[in-house]
Design an enzyme around this catalytic site. Structure first.
Site, PDB file in Angstrom:
ATOM      1  CB  SER A   1      -0.898   0.017   1.242  1.00 28.62           C
ATOM      2  OG  SER A   1      -1.592   1.255   1.346  1.00 28.62           O
TER       3      SER A   1
ATOM      4  CE1 TYR B   1      -3.957  -2.559   5.358  1.00 33.88           C
ATOM      5  CE2 TYR B   1      -3.397  -0.252   4.980  1.00 33.88           C
ATOM      6  CZ  TYR B   1      -3.854  -1.474   4.504  1.00 33.88           C
ATOM      7  OH  TYR B   1      -4.186  -1.608   3.182  1.00 33.88           O
TER       8      TYR B   1
END
Length: 243
Positions: A138, A151
């Site tokens: 990401s 995350y």
């Protein structure tokens, strides 16, 4: 049972980016293993749509389930040409309020991704002397994001994993790359606070949210072409933060 078609395994394949990857890879002639943890209905519907595939249910955070998953793949397909590590988990809380067990859940997923990759390499790719491993990371693994520390740590770790693993496997004709999506239209991004969504959009030069199939296009390229690309992180983010 050895599949006559090349085989791609997509973790978290029941919906979102994973489902888009399954569709795109099936269109390229792959027999697709659609992995899911909870999205059984979506996974069944996707299997009916792409036809040439099979379902795999497991919690990637559970090592015993991952081992069983690897053996199930061996039984159902007999080979793996492409592994797409797409399964994700996002827990939104700031560092002060986040519980240790939430952090541990994220860390367990990272460990499970490592273990699944290890088993796929050992059972299939080393014997085949070829393979493609594609990790879905990401943009926030590079930029950081408030309220998503575990995350962002996991996604940054995936890119480091890609770079190290690519060096270990290059001599074995196994290519390892990351695809780092930006702000993509998925259930996960819809759960973000409206203020955070607005801030993301303001920083995207292309001025719009990305589509899952736009990520899948890059994954498919790495799965089928890109024969001189390994150890790379390819950003699919509309220019967000300069990528």
């Amino acid at each position: 049972m050895m599949s006559e078609s090349p085989v791609a395994i997509v973790t978290g394949g029941g919906k979102g980016i994973g489902a888009a990857c399954c569709r795109a890879l099936a269109a390229e002639g792959f027999k697709v293993g659609i992995h899911y943890r909870k999205s059984e209905g979506e996974a069944n519907a996707l299997l009916a749509e792409i036809k040439n595939g099979f379902l795999l249910k497991a919690d990637i955070a559970d090592i015993d389930q991952v081992e069983a998953l690897a053996l199930e793949i061996k039984e159902k397909a007999g080979r793996v040409d492409v592994l797409v590590n797409n399964a994700g988990l996002s827990i939104n809380a700031d560092i002060v309020t986040m519980k240790v067990e939430y952090f541990d859940a994220q860390a367990a997923l990272t460990r499970g991704i490592w273990f699944l990759t290890k088993r796929i390499i050992r059972l299939f790719m080393l014997r085949q002397k070829s393979g493609r491993i594609i990790n879905i990371s990401s943009v926030v693994g590079h930029t950081g994001n408030p309220g998503q520390i575990p995350y962002t740590m996991e996604k940054a770790a995936l890119d480091a994993f890609t770079k190290s693993l690519s060096k270990e496997l290059a001599s074995r004709n196994i290519l390892v790359n990351s695809v780092a999506p930006g702000f993509i239209e998925t259930e996960m991004t819809k759960e973000l606070p409206a203020e955070l969504q607005k801030r993301f959009l303001e920083n995207i030069p292309l001025g719009r949210i990305g589509r899952p199939q736009e990520v899948a296009e890059v994954v498919t390229f790495l799965a089928t072409k890109g024969s001189y690309i390994t150890g790379s992180v390819i950003h699919v983010n509309g220019g967000l933060y300069g990528g």
